[in-house]
Design a protein around this motif. Sequence first.
Motif, PDB file in Angstrom:
ATOM      1  N   HIS A  96       0.823  -1.175   0.177  1.00  0.00           N
ATOM      2  CA  HIS A  96      -0.042   0.138   0.087  1.00  0.00           C
ATOM      3  C   HIS A  96       1.040   1.363   0.198  1.00  0.00           C
ATOM      4  CE1 HIS A  96      -2.885   3.025   1.102  1.00  0.00           C
ATOM      5  NE2 HIS A  96      -3.710   2.250   0.904  1.00  0.00           N
ATOM      6  N   PRO A  97       0.531   2.046  -0.649  1.00  0.00           N
ATOM      7  CA  PRO A  97       1.392   3.534  -0.866  1.00  0.00           C
ATOM      8  C   PRO A  97       1.902   4.126   0.267  1.00  0.00           C
ATOM      9  CG  PRO A  97      -0.219   3.345  -2.760  1.00  0.00           C
ATOM     10  CD  PRO A  97      -0.574   2.349  -1.675  1.00  0.00           C
ATOM     11  N   LYS A  98       0.704   3.900   1.497  1.00  0.00           N
ATOM     12  CA  LYS A  98       1.099   4.717   2.506  1.00  0.00           C
ATOM     13  C   LYS A  98       2.075   4.105   3.538  1.00  0.00           C
ATOM     14  CE  LYS A  98      -1.814   8.016   3.168  1.00  0.00           C
ATOM     15  NZ  LYS A  98      -1.259   9.677   3.040  1.00  0.00           N
ATOM     16  N   LEU A  99       2.433   2.876   3.043  1.00  0.00           N
ATOM     17  CA  LEU A  99       3.595   2.145   3.910  1.00  0.00           C
ATOM     18  C   LEU A  99       5.018   2.372   3.197  1.00  0.00           C
ATOM     19  CD1 LEU A  99       2.001  -1.278   4.230  1.00  0.00           C
ATOM     20  CD2 LEU A  99       1.916   0.459   5.799  1.00  0.00           C
ATOM     21  N   GLN A 100       4.949   3.050   2.138  1.00  0.00           N
ATOM     22  CA  GLN A 100       6.116   3.483   1.186  1.00  0.00           C
ATOM     23  C   GLN A 100       7.065   4.686   1.969  1.00  0.00           C
ATOM     24  OE1 GLN A 100       6.845   1.093  -0.625  1.00  0.00           O
ATOM     25  NE2 GLN A 100       4.456   0.177  -0.189  1.00  0.00           N
ATOM     26  N   ALA A 101       6.153   5.511   2.533  1.00  0.00           N
ATOM     27  CA  ALA A 101       6.865   6.649   2.998  1.00  0.00           C
ATOM     28  C   ALA A 101       7.151   6.603   4.575  1.00  0.00           C
ATOM     29  CB  ALA A 101       6.127   7.814   2.717  1.00  0.00           C
ATOM     30  N   THR A 102       8.003   5.540   4.862  1.00  0.00           N
ATOM     31  CA  THR A 102       8.124   5.181   6.409  1.00  0.00           C
ATOM     32  C   THR A 102       8.146   6.462   7.484  1.00  0.00           C
ATOM     33  OG1 THR A 102      10.303   4.829   6.291  1.00  0.00           O
ATOM     34  CG2 THR A 102       8.924   2.975   5.980  1.00  0.00           C
ATOM     35  N   GLU A 103       8.771   7.480   7.159  1.00  0.00           N
ATOM     36  CA  GLU A 103       8.728   8.514   7.983  1.00  0.00           C
ATOM     37  C   GLU A 103       7.366   9.244   8.172  1.00  0.00           C
ATOM     38  OE1 GLU A 103      11.154  12.812   8.122  1.00  0.00           O
ATOM     39  OE2 GLU A 103      12.294  10.892   7.652  1.00  0.00           O
ATOM     40  N   ASN A 104       6.651   9.356   7.349  1.00  0.00           N
ATOM     41  CA  ASN A 104       5.353   9.980   7.441  1.00  0.00           C
ATOM     42  C   ASN A 104       4.551   9.066   8.228  1.00  0.00           C
ATOM     43  OD1 ASN A 104       2.638  10.572   6.822  1.00  0.00           O
ATOM     44  ND2 ASN A 104       3.388  12.240   5.527  1.00  0.00           N
ATOM     45  N   LEU A 105       4.693   7.547   7.995  1.00  0.00           N
ATOM     46  CA  LEU A 105       3.570   6.791   8.623  1.00  0.00           C
ATOM     47  C   LEU A 105       4.219   6.469  10.120  1.00  0.00           C
ATOM     48  CD1 LEU A 105       1.931   4.164   8.561  1.00  0.00           C
ATOM     49  CD2 LEU A 105       3.955   2.935   7.926  1.00  0.00           C
ATOM     50  N   TYR A 106       5.399   6.454  10.274  1.00  0.00           N
ATOM     51  CA  TYR A 106       5.952   6.600  11.593  1.00  0.00           C
ATOM     52  C   TYR A 106       5.716   7.661  12.313  1.00  0.00           C
ATOM     53  CZ  TYR A 106       9.293   6.705  15.469  1.00  0.00           C
ATOM     54  OH  TYR A 106       9.927   6.545  16.667  1.00  0.00           O
ATOM     55  N   SER A 107       5.517   8.894  11.923  1.00  0.00           N
ATOM     56  CA  SER A 107       5.061   9.996  12.628  1.00  0.00           C
ATOM     57  C   SER A 107       3.600  10.158  13.003  1.00  0.00           C
ATOM     58  CB  SER A 107       5.570  11.197  11.715  1.00  0.00           C
ATOM     59  OG  SER A 107       6.965  11.628  11.572  1.00  0.00           O
ATOM     60  N   TRP A 108       2.815   9.560  12.042  1.00  0.00           N
ATOM     61  CA  TRP A 108       1.367   9.497  12.124  1.00  0.00           C
ATOM     62  C   TRP A 108       1.126   8.549  13.151  1.00  0.00           C
ATOM     63  CZ3 TRP A 108      -2.669   6.101  11.681  1.00  0.00           C
ATOM     64  CH2 TRP A 108      -4.053   6.755  11.597  1.00  0.00           C
ATOM     65  N   ILE A 109       1.799   7.402  13.108  1.00  0.00           N
ATOM     66  CA  ILE A 109       1.461   6.279  14.234  1.00  0.00           C
ATOM     67  C   ILE A 109       1.741   6.883  15.694  1.00  0.00           C
ATOM     68  CG2 ILE A 109       2.360   4.061  15.056  1.00  0.00           C
ATOM     69  CD1 ILE A 109       2.563   3.173  12.081  1.00  0.00           C
ATOM     70  N   LYS A 110       3.140   7.510  15.783  1.00  0.00           N
ATOM     71  CA  LYS A 110       3.176   7.868  17.041  1.00  0.00           C
ATOM     72  C   LYS A 110       2.387   9.234  17.546  1.00  0.00           C
ATOM     73  CE  LYS A 110       7.160   6.972  18.741  1.00  0.00           C
ATOM     74  NZ  LYS A 110       7.369   5.855  19.658  1.00  0.00           N
ATOM     75  N   GLU A 146      11.528  -2.648   9.806  1.00  0.00           N
ATOM     76  CA  GLU A 146      11.880  -4.071  10.067  1.00  0.00           C
ATOM     77  C   GLU A 146      10.673  -4.839   9.633  1.00  0.00           C
ATOM     78  OE1 GLU A 146      14.542  -6.138   9.467  1.00  0.00           O
ATOM     79  OE2 GLU A 146      15.514  -4.079   9.362  1.00  0.00           O
ATOM     80  N   HIS A 147       9.610  -4.372  10.557  1.00  0.00           N
ATOM     81  CA  HIS A 147       8.359  -5.021  10.681  1.00  0.00           C
ATOM     82  C   HIS A 147       7.615  -4.706   8.917  1.00  0.00           C
ATOM     83  CE1 HIS A 147       4.505  -6.388  12.334  1.00  0.00           C
ATOM     84  NE2 HIS A 147       4.096  -5.482  11.518  1.00  0.00           N
ATOM     85  N   LEU A 148       7.851  -3.945   8.459  1.00  0.00           N
ATOM     86  CA  LEU A 148       7.312  -3.607   7.112  1.00  0.00           C
ATOM     87  C   LEU A 148       8.052  -4.601   6.213  1.00  0.00           C
ATOM     88  CD1 LEU A 148       6.927   0.206   6.786  1.00  0.00           C
ATOM     89  CD2 LEU A 148       5.132  -1.577   6.944  1.00  0.00           C
ATOM     90  N   LYS A 149       9.283  -4.875   6.364  1.00  0.00           N
ATOM     91  CA  LYS A 149      10.005  -6.020   5.577  1.00  0.00           C
ATOM     92  C   LYS A 149       9.541  -7.522   5.879  1.00  0.00           C
ATOM     93  CE  LYS A 149      14.202  -3.362   4.981  1.00  0.00           C
ATOM     94  NZ  LYS A 149      15.461  -3.092   5.694  1.00  0.00           N
ATOM     95  N   SER A 150       8.848  -7.593   7.205  1.00  0.00           N
ATOM     96  CA  SER A 150       8.631  -9.104   7.667  1.00  0.00           C
ATOM     97  C   SER A 150       7.511  -9.444   6.761  1.00  0.00           C
ATOM     98  CB  SER A 150       8.482  -8.988   8.885  1.00  0.00           C
ATOM     99  OG  SER A 150       7.154  -8.417   9.269  1.00  0.00           O
ATOM    100  N   GLU A 151       7.095 -10.720   7.240  1.00  0.00           N
ATOM    101  CA  GLU A 151       5.915 -11.458   6.512  1.00  0.00           C
ATOM    102  C   GLU A 151       4.623 -11.208   7.119  1.00  0.00           C
ATOM    103  OE1 GLU A 151       5.910 -13.820   3.682  1.00  0.00           O
ATOM    104  OE2 GLU A 151       7.970 -12.773   3.427  1.00  0.00           O
ATOM    105  N   THR A 152       4.810 -10.349   8.398  1.00  0.00           N
ATOM    106  CA  THR A 152       3.610 -10.228   9.280  1.00  0.00           C
ATOM    107  C   THR A 152       2.718  -9.298   8.630  1.00  0.00           C
ATOM    108  OG1 THR A 152       4.904 -10.660  11.220  1.00  0.00           O
ATOM    109  CG2 THR A 152       2.920  -9.492  11.451  1.00  0.00           C
ATOM    110  N   PRO A 153       1.456  -9.286   8.419  1.00  0.00           N
ATOM    111  CA  PRO A 153       0.550  -8.187   7.773  1.00  0.00           C
ATOM    112  C   PRO A 153       0.866  -6.803   8.495  1.00  0.00           C
ATOM    113  CG  PRO A 153      -0.611 -10.273   8.498  1.00  0.00           C
ATOM    114  CD  PRO A 153       0.596 -10.504   8.870  1.00  0.00           C
ATOM    115  N   PHE A 154       0.414  -5.716   7.991  1.00  0.00           N
ATOM    116  CA  PHE A 154       0.803  -4.481   8.847  1.00  0.00           C
ATOM    117  C   PHE A 154      -0.605  -3.986   9.093  1.00  0.00           C
ATOM    118  CE2 PHE A 154       1.125  -0.102   9.332  1.00  0.00           C
ATOM    119  CZ  PHE A 154       2.191   0.036  10.074  1.00  0.00           C
ATOM    120  N   GLN A 155      -0.631  -4.031  10.477  1.00  0.00           N
ATOM    121  CA  GLN A 155      -1.998  -3.637  11.285  1.00  0.00           C
ATOM    122  C   GLN A 155      -1.514  -3.049  12.418  1.00  0.00           C
ATOM    123  OE1 GLN A 155      -6.089  -5.850  11.811  1.00  0.00           O
ATOM    124  NE2 GLN A 155      -4.347  -6.979  13.010  1.00  0.00           N
ATOM    125  N   ILE A 156      -2.253  -1.940  12.615  1.00  0.00           N
ATOM    126  CA  ILE A 156      -2.077  -1.058  13.787  1.00  0.00           C
ATOM    127  C   ILE A 156      -3.526  -1.069  14.711  1.00  0.00           C
ATOM    128  CG2 ILE A 156      -0.245   0.408  13.188  1.00  0.00           C
ATOM    129  CD1 ILE A 156      -2.160   2.424  12.218  1.00  0.00           C
TER     130      ILE A 156
END
Length: 188
Positions: A96-110, A146-156
């Motif tokens: 998903h495109p929102k997972l590509q910009a990890t800095e933006n994603l990280y900031s939003w999650i925090k 690292e989580h984004l690279k893993s086989e684990t689905p991305f869910q918050i």
Amino acid sequence: MPLTLDKALFEKISLAKKTFISILSLVGNTIPLEKLVRIHINQKGIKISQGNELQGCPYQVLDIVRDFDVNHGLNLRVLHWWGRGAFLFIYFGSQHPKLQATENLYSWIKENSFNLCKGNLWDYKRIIDEKKIILSENIEQDQLIEHLKSETPFQIIKPIPIVDRPTFEHNLVKEITEALTWMDAKHI
């Protein structure tokens, strides 16, 4: 078994389940379809479901977007699980495109205090009961990558407190609106 003869108890439980379905309907109806289409072209709208046997307890669910594709999917899920509380889950397919910009994603999650699920999708026993999450305050950007690279689905996940009906409705609308607004933003 005397418990099964307690008609008043079952009437109270039935009324409470109907109340949560009513809340989820009201919240779902605040979301314009045009916004969902803009956010995710493969959206399938909004759906409310319920059941009686999630680890022995009833539950009610509001799904928004409803695309569970493992690569490009997106879903927002409100889960009210009796005995545990209410939670907002956000799922993204691995590309998903929102997972590509990890800095933006990280900031939003925090900024929005979402926890990172370590368990599989819909494995609520592990995620909620066994706390297979990384708390928002403990998530490091490297860990997210690292989580984004893993086989684990991305869910918050984020718990939504149930204080009273008006506050709960307000908080649900607020959280969902903020998430959809972020997803609708032009920056990725």
